[in-house]
Design an enzyme around this catalytic site. Structure first.
Site, PDB file in Angstrom:
ATOM      1  N   CYS A  58      -2.728  -7.722   2.238  1.00 27.23           N
ATOM      2  CA  CYS A  58      -2.008  -8.397   3.330  1.00 27.23           C
ATOM      3  C   CYS A  58      -1.016  -7.444   3.998  1.00 27.23           C
ATOM      4  CB  CYS A  58      -1.315  -9.622   2.736  1.00 27.23           C
ATOM      5  SG  CYS A  58      -0.044 -10.357   3.774  1.00 27.23           S
ATOM      6  N   CYS A  87       2.567  -8.652   4.178  1.00 24.19           N
ATOM      7  CA  CYS A  87       3.158  -8.619   2.835  1.00 24.19           C
ATOM      8  C   CYS A  87       3.677  -7.220   2.520  1.00 24.19           C
ATOM      9  CB  CYS A  87       2.132  -9.019   1.768  1.00 24.19           C
ATOM     10  SG  CYS A  87       1.486 -10.689   1.966  1.00 24.19           S
TER      11      CYS A  87
END
Length: 104
Positions: A29, A32
């Site tokens: 991600c 993230c």
């Protein structure tokens, strides 16, 4: 102390005392990965006020599903084991500090 990691097995124990900010994330991600250094800085500044821990949603589906995490990063603040506030998406350090500070 540093940002720690939690799992489906250790989660309940890891969040039971005080304020704990849990970052629901995955290594693939992009947002993230953008949030990770923000959490590191936040831990340095507020580590005595709140524990910051990460839960990899791919490796720990039970807890992710229990809290209905549909998109990542999702940040959930727990107080003595109970969820009290959550945010989704990349957040500024200031926004996270404000979230933690109002629940001290």
């Amino acid at each position: 102390m540093g940002v720690s990691h939690t799992t489906d097995k250790t989660f309940e124990n890891d969040i039971q005392n005080g304020l704990t900010l849990v970052d629901f994330w995955a290594p693939w991600c992009g947002p993230c990965r953008m949030l990770a250094p923000v959490l590191d800085e936040l831990d340095l500044e507020m580590g005595d006020e709140a524990t910051i821990t990460k839960l990899n949603v791919d490796e720990n589906p039970i807890i992710s599903q229990a809290f209905r995490v549909m998109s990542i990063p999702t940040l959930i603040l727990f107080k003595d084991g109970k969820p009290i506030e959550s945010l989704t998406g990349v957040q500024s350090k200031k926004a996270l500090k404000n979230m933690i500070s109002k629940h001290k």
